[in-house]
Design an enzyme around this catalytic site. Structure first.
Site, PDB file in Angstrom:
ATOM      1  N   TYR A 193     -21.141 -29.043  89.432  1.00  0.00           N
ATOM      2  CA  TYR A 193     -20.407 -28.142  88.543  1.00  0.00           C
ATOM      3  C   TYR A 193     -21.099 -28.101  87.186  1.00  0.00           C
ATOM      4  O   TYR A 193     -22.306 -28.026  87.102  1.00  0.00           O
ATOM      5  CB  TYR A 193     -18.924 -28.523  88.455  1.00  0.00           C
ATOM      6  CG  TYR A 193     -18.130 -27.302  88.055  1.00  0.00           C
ATOM      7  CD1 TYR A 193     -18.058 -26.202  88.913  1.00  0.00           C
ATOM      8  CD2 TYR A 193     -17.522 -27.202  86.809  1.00  0.00           C
ATOM      9  CE1 TYR A 193     -17.401 -25.047  88.539  1.00  0.00           C
ATOM     10  CE2 TYR A 193     -16.858 -26.049  86.442  1.00  0.00           C
ATOM     11  CZ  TYR A 193     -16.801 -24.971  87.305  1.00  0.00           C
ATOM     12  OH  TYR A 193     -16.167 -23.823  86.924  1.00  0.00           O
ATOM     13  N   ARG A 219     -16.880 -13.207  83.453  1.00  0.00           N
ATOM     14  CA  ARG A 219     -17.097 -14.078  82.299  1.00  0.00           C
ATOM     15  C   ARG A 219     -17.363 -15.491  82.801  1.00  0.00           C
ATOM     16  O   ARG A 219     -16.524 -16.374  82.718  1.00  0.00           O
ATOM     17  CB  ARG A 219     -15.867 -14.037  81.389  1.00  0.00           C
ATOM     18  CG  ARG A 219     -16.129 -14.472  79.960  1.00  0.00           C
ATOM     19  CD  ARG A 219     -15.100 -15.473  79.481  1.00  0.00           C
ATOM     20  NE  ARG A 219     -15.144 -16.707  80.262  1.00  0.00           N
ATOM     21  CZ  ARG A 219     -14.452 -17.795  79.979  1.00  0.00           C
ATOM     22  NH1 ARG A 219     -13.628 -17.821  78.959  1.00  0.00           N
ATOM     23  NH2 ARG A 219     -14.536 -18.891  80.732  1.00  0.00           N
ATOM     24  N   LYS A 234     -15.414 -25.182  91.884  1.00  0.00           N
ATOM     25  CA  LYS A 234     -14.088 -25.669  91.494  1.00  0.00           C
ATOM     26  C   LYS A 234     -13.379 -26.325  92.674  1.00  0.00           C
ATOM     27  O   LYS A 234     -12.751 -27.390  92.538  1.00  0.00           O
ATOM     28  CB  LYS A 234     -13.234 -24.512  90.966  1.00  0.00           C
ATOM     29  CG  LYS A 234     -13.623 -24.023  89.585  1.00  0.00           C
ATOM     30  CD  LYS A 234     -13.129 -24.961  88.494  1.00  0.00           C
ATOM     31  CE  LYS A 234     -13.415 -24.392  87.112  1.00  0.00           C
ATOM     32  NZ  LYS A 234     -12.923 -25.249  86.020  1.00  0.00           N
ATOM     33  N   GLU A 263      -9.960 -17.745  87.662  1.00  0.00           N
ATOM     34  CA  GLU A 263     -11.102 -18.432  87.060  1.00  0.00           C
ATOM     35  C   GLU A 263     -12.121 -17.435  86.517  1.00  0.00           C
ATOM     36  O   GLU A 263     -12.564 -16.524  87.229  1.00  0.00           O
ATOM     37  CB  GLU A 263     -11.770 -19.329  88.100  1.00  0.00           C
ATOM     38  CG  GLU A 263     -12.768 -20.297  87.544  1.00  0.00           C
ATOM     39  CD  GLU A 263     -12.117 -21.391  86.710  1.00  0.00           C
ATOM     40  OE1 GLU A 263     -12.722 -21.770  85.683  1.00  0.00           O
ATOM     41  OE2 GLU A 263     -11.037 -21.874  87.088  1.00  0.00           O
ATOM     42  N   ASP A 264     -12.487 -17.607  85.253  1.00  0.00           N
ATOM     43  CA  ASP A 264     -13.582 -16.867  84.620  1.00  0.00           C
ATOM     44  C   ASP A 264     -13.395 -15.352  84.646  1.00  0.00           C
ATOM     45  O   ASP A 264     -14.325 -14.592  84.920  1.00  0.00           O
ATOM     46  CB  ASP A 264     -14.926 -17.253  85.250  1.00  0.00           C
ATOM     47  CG  ASP A 264     -15.391 -18.633  84.785  1.00  0.00           C
ATOM     48  OD1 ASP A 264     -14.697 -19.230  83.945  1.00  0.00           O
ATOM     49  OD2 ASP A 264     -16.426 -19.113  85.246  1.00  0.00           O
ATOM     50  N   ASP A 318      -7.175 -21.425  84.839  1.00  0.00           N
ATOM     51  CA  ASP A 318      -7.776 -22.694  84.412  1.00  0.00           C
ATOM     52  C   ASP A 318      -8.428 -22.582  83.044  1.00  0.00           C
ATOM     53  O   ASP A 318      -8.394 -23.536  82.259  1.00  0.00           O
ATOM     54  CB  ASP A 318      -8.806 -23.154  85.442  1.00  0.00           C
ATOM     55  CG  ASP A 318      -9.346 -24.537  85.116  1.00  0.00           C
ATOM     56  OD1 ASP A 318      -8.545 -25.443  84.872  1.00  0.00           O
ATOM     57  OD2 ASP A 318     -10.575 -24.700  85.100  1.00  0.00           O
ATOM     58  N   ASP A 319      -9.022 -21.434  82.720  1.00  0.00           N
ATOM     59  CA  ASP A 319      -9.666 -21.268  81.420  1.00  0.00           C
ATOM     60  C   ASP A 319      -8.645 -21.335  80.291  1.00  0.00           C
ATOM     61  O   ASP A 319      -8.969 -21.782  79.187  1.00  0.00           O
ATOM     62  CB  ASP A 319     -10.407 -19.924  81.362  1.00  0.00           C
ATOM     63  CG  ASP A 319     -11.436 -19.802  82.465  1.00  0.00           C
ATOM     64  OD1 ASP A 319     -12.362 -20.627  82.491  1.00  0.00           O
ATOM     65  OD2 ASP A 319     -11.299 -18.910  83.315  1.00  0.00           O
ATOM     66  N   ASN A 337     -19.356 -24.371  77.180  1.00  0.00           N
ATOM     67  CA  ASN A 337     -20.240 -24.631  78.314  1.00  0.00           C
ATOM     68  C   ASN A 337     -21.143 -23.428  78.570  1.00  0.00           C
ATOM     69  O   ASN A 337     -20.791 -22.312  78.225  1.00  0.00           O
ATOM     70  CB  ASN A 337     -19.404 -24.887  79.581  1.00  0.00           C
ATOM     71  CG  ASN A 337     -18.788 -26.269  79.600  1.00  0.00           C
ATOM     72  OD1 ASN A 337     -19.434 -27.247  79.270  1.00  0.00           O
ATOM     73  ND2 ASN A 337     -17.523 -26.341  79.993  1.00  0.00           N
TER      74      ASN A 337
END
Length: 553
Positions: A104, A157, A175, A246-247, A269-270, A409
């Site tokens: 990851y 993203r 993930k 996610e993202d 999660d973000d 990140n």
């Protein structure tokens, strides 16, 4: 769950031995015994030697160490996962500190950028805009009827790298790898999905090897209709699954969470996972400084999904400790690309309005620090090296133990390095980052920086939700996860400056977080299963452990 998954596959594949070797869930390679080889039609398909899983792990590690760079190591481990899942997770468990950055953050970022070129074997589901009207049918193509966790992205993203389109599949796959490695959610229960709705990345559109649909992203109306059908299909086909967003881009992420969080079991999660691990880091940092959370002021550099999510959870924590709503929010200041978020600005997006305070505008980060004297500086900007020497030293001037979190990140996007934070504050900084940094020695003292890795939180939350079949995921669950994680940092950890427990304890941490999440589910009447007498024992009993099944009794 493990044995039922194995048995279903054995029935489906028997007696074709070669298919067993091609199924990563069933395959044991040279660990098949002679008796198993005879019974399963494997005789002659494998070399004579029998190797135990421990011997196989040693062989894998030896080959892994020979790889010339991190991307090659990622490719090697991905190939192992596609070939033998049990061995993959055993190796990952035994070398979690070394290999988590490979599977990851940060290496997954480079892997996503090169996903089309390195793609070898399908994993997960791709749903295109052209599939509208038959999404439920596509979900039924997944071979497992029981799904516990779905991680979905639209690839717009990815980390701090932007629009990677269908190449973003590396994120859901990664993930879910952590769900299994860190919390013991069985891999058969995990489903990665990419919504391939196009890409606005011209470099990808011009690439003849790009694996996604070669057109621009679809319009907002079509996008919303696709998401509505997708969520409805998930509820129909996998009604007990947890859905993790996610993202997604900011313009979608907040709206999707708001639209669906009260309709199905889901979270972002973000927004929420990052908030949980950051709040845990702040609570641990305050154990070092000896200050109560209600006496702190937080300055966020970046006002996107991560920053606003953290701010909301911090404000909730402050309210839980007795501060009124408005005062709790006033302790969280935000600085975006145009300066301090204040009421007088007319260019603010809706998600920033709750943190637009009646303050004088500041154009720069250093100015905001000197004027408002925050005790914690939290970087979620995706802008590298923006915590300059002047900024960090300004924090050190107004705080004896400045809290400095550079969370962006991958590593190349970090607002500052651990060494910079320690050197520029003469070792007084309490530091955490999103990607790992090595230990740093200053004036004879060794500092071990903490990594505010979401993997400390979301796998445990998912384990707790699936273990009791929770119908919803709430912010209270992430608050409980944060408090649990913060409490598990030992005094030895804190003495080294590390505000999180060692990754080697991640399964234990995840089980404790799952128990705290399940407690919230029962307290709020959100659990679908009867409460077991021993809740922690129940959670530990459903944790997957990577060991080979005996196929022949």
């Amino acid at each position: 769950m493990s044995k039922s998954c194995i048995l279903r596959r054995k029935v489906r594949l028997h007696p074709s031995g070669v298919e067993i070797l091609h199924d990563p869930v069933l395959n044991k390679g040279t660990a098949f015994t002679l008796k198993e080889r005879e019974a399963l039609g494997l005789t002659g398909l494998l070399p004579h030697a029998y190797l135990s899983i421990e011997q196989q792990c040693a062989k894998v590690k030896e080959n892994y160490d020979r790889k010339p760079n991190d991307l090659e190591k990622w490719i090697f481990l991905t190939a192992l996962q596609d070939r033998n899942e049990t061995l993959f997770y055993r190796v990952l468990h035994e070398h979690i500190e070394e290999m988590m950055p490979i599977v990851y953050t940060p290496v997954v970022g480079e892997a996503c950028q090169k996903y089309s070129a390195t793609w070898r074997r399908p994993r997960g589901l791709y749903i295109r805009a052209e599939d509208r009207g038959r999404i439920a049918q596509i979900l039924r193509h997944w071979p497992e009827r029981e799904v516990g966790v779905i991680v979905v992205t639209d690839g717009e993203r990815i980390l701090g790298l932007g629009d990677l389109g269908a190449n973003g599949m590396g994120i859901p796959v990664g993930k879910l790898t952590l769900y299994t490695a860190c919390a013991g959610v069985h891999p058969c229960l995990c489903l990665p999905i990419t919504l391939d709705v196009g890409t606005n990345n011209q470099k990808l559109l011009d690439d003849p090897l790009y694996i996604g649909v070669p057109h621009q992203r679809i319009d907002e109306e079509s996008y919303d209709a696709l998401l509505d059908e997708f969520v409805e299909a998930v509820q129909t086909v996998f009604p007990t699954a947890l859905l993790q967003f996610e993202d997604f881009h900011n313009r979608h992420a907040f709206r999707l969470l708001s639209n669906y969080r009260d309709k199905l079991c889901c979270f972002n999660d973000d927004i929420q996972g990052t908030a949980g691990v950051t709040l845990a880091g702040l609570l641990s940092a305050l154990r070092i400084s000896g200050k109560p959370i209600t006496s702190q002021k937080y300055l966020f550099f970046g006002a996107g999904e991560a920053g606003i999510g953290i701010g909301e959870l911090v404000a909730s924590a402050l309210q839980a400790k007795g501060l009124p709503h408005d005062e709790a929010h006033s302790r969280c200041l935000f600085l975006d690309s145009k300066g301090l978020v204040v009421k007088s600005r007319t260019d603010l997006q809706e998600h920033k309005l709750a943190f637009a305070h009646d303050l004088e505008f500041c154009a720069t980060l250093e100015e905001a620090i000197r004027r408002h004297r925050p005790t914690a500086l939290i970087g979620v900007s995706g802008q590298p090296q923006t915590f300059t020497r002047e900024v960090v030293q300004a924090m050190a001037e107004v705080n004896e133990r400045p809290i400095i979190f550079a969370l962006s990140n991958p590593t190349s996007k970090a607002e500052c390095t651990a060494a910079q934070a320690y050197d520029w504050t003469n070792g007084r900084a309490i530091f955490a980052s999103g990607s790992p940094f090595p230990a740093h020695v200053l004036n004879g003292q060794r500092f071990v920086p903490g990594q505010a890795n979401n993997a400390y939180v979301f796998p445990g939350v998912g384990l707790g939700v699936t273990a009791v079949r929770a119908r919803r995921v709430t912010d209270e669950m992430f608050f409980a996860a944060a408090e649990t994680l913060a409490a598990m940092a030992s005094e030895d950890d804190l003495a080294k400056g590390c505000i999180f427990p060692a990754l080697t304890k991640i399964r234990e941490v995840s089980a404790q977080i799952a128990c705290a999440v399940a407690e919230v589910a029962y307290r709020r009447h959100l659990a679908s299963l009867p409460r077991p007498l021993d809740l922690l024992g129940h959670i530990q009993s459903v944790q997957y452990w990577p060991e080979y099944e005996e196929y022949i009794e």
